[in-house]
Write a protein that holds these residues in place. Sequence first.
Motif, PDB file in Angstrom:
ATOM      1  N   GLY A 128       2.789  -0.353   4.993  1.00 46.88           N
ATOM      2  CA  GLY A 128       2.082  -0.631   3.594  1.00 46.88           C
ATOM      3  C   GLY A 128       1.676  -2.259   3.582  1.00 46.88           C
ATOM      4  N   TRP A 140     -13.887   3.644  -0.967  1.00 48.07           N
ATOM      5  CA  TRP A 140     -12.649   3.432  -1.939  1.00 48.07           C
ATOM      6  C   TRP A 140     -11.676   2.555  -1.081  1.00 48.07           C
ATOM      7  N   ILE A 141     -11.661   2.687   0.393  1.00 51.89           N
ATOM      8  CA  ILE A 141     -10.919   1.754   1.133  1.00 51.89           C
ATOM      9  C   ILE A 141     -11.355   0.243   0.924  1.00 51.89           C
ATOM     10  N   LEU A 194     -10.236  -1.088  -2.344  1.00 43.29           N
ATOM     11  CA  LEU A 194      -9.074  -1.270  -2.209  1.00 43.29           C
ATOM     12  C   LEU A 194      -8.388  -2.806  -1.485  1.00 43.29           C
ATOM     13  N   ILE A 241       0.855  -1.192   0.074  1.00 43.29           N
ATOM     14  CA  ILE A 241       0.039   0.032   0.019  1.00 43.29           C
ATOM     15  C   ILE A 241       0.791   1.268   0.026  1.00 43.29           C
ATOM     16  N   SER A 242       0.474   2.208  -0.900  1.00 42.63           N
ATOM     17  CA  SER A 242       1.594   3.284  -1.195  1.00 42.63           C
ATOM     18  C   SER A 242       1.278   4.389   0.122  1.00 42.63           C
ATOM     19  N   LYS A 245      -4.037   8.999   2.951  1.00 44.71           N
ATOM     20  CA  LYS A 245      -5.335   9.367   2.811  1.00 44.71           C
ATOM     21  C   LYS A 245      -6.363   8.590   4.043  1.00 44.71           C
ATOM     22  N   ILE A 246      -5.748   7.161   4.123  1.00 48.09           N
ATOM     23  CA  ILE A 246      -6.430   6.628   5.329  1.00 48.09           C
ATOM     24  C   ILE A 246      -6.046   7.215   6.730  1.00 48.09           C
ATOM     25  N   GLU A 269       0.916   7.514  -0.280  1.00 46.74           N
ATOM     26  CA  GLU A 269      -0.215   8.423  -0.523  1.00 46.74           C
ATOM     27  C   GLU A 269      -1.542   7.809  -0.241  1.00 46.74           C
ATOM     28  N   LYS A 270      -1.565   6.618  -0.103  1.00 51.48           N
ATOM     29  CA  LYS A 270      -2.908   5.887   0.148  1.00 51.48           C
ATOM     30  C   LYS A 270      -2.909   5.610   1.751  1.00 51.48           C
TER      31      LYS A 270
END
Length: 183
Positions: free
Chosen positions: A149, A60-61, A64, A16-17, A23-24, A19-20
């Motif tokens: 990640g 979106w989570i 993913l 998991i990046s 966001k989380i 950036e993601k």
Amino acid sequence: RLRIMRELFQVWQNTISKEKISKILNIANKTPLSNASIFSSYGPMQNIRRSKICWLSDKWIKMLLWEYVLKANKAFQIDIENNSEMQFIEYRHNDKGHYDWHHDVNWNGQDGMDRKLSVTIQLSDSNEYVGGNFEFDEIKTNVDFKPQGTVIIFPSYLRHRVSPVTFGTRRSLVAWYYGPKWR
């Protein structure tokens, strides 16, 4: 004769990046945290579980995570649905954060569905805390679950824990995917 054995867990390190993850974390930071509890109690049971949590529902989570669940379930072959709960968790050293040995299935659930697959995403960088190790009870492995990640997926009936955090804060996202009752 060839004997095929199902795998007991799936792991993707550093997948998991940042950036993601950011966001989380931003979504979780907008939601007040409360003391965690367990199935058998309405209040916290600090000898078993001591952490701060909030429930997340961002689509979106969920999408993913569902991608990873589908990949993992090729090995598990468990009857599941795209139906989940997600929880952000903080284990803080100043609270003696931990979650002792447990499984994620609520065997007393009355809705005809059981937690089938459990997902953990490591949100903290491994240098942000000491202790807080994710461990399986009956599975001995040298897999490093700490890299930021990392995604871990396993059948919800496997006993696991997060050992006490002795420095810093361990942050993770967990989710449980449901399916018809275990038979």
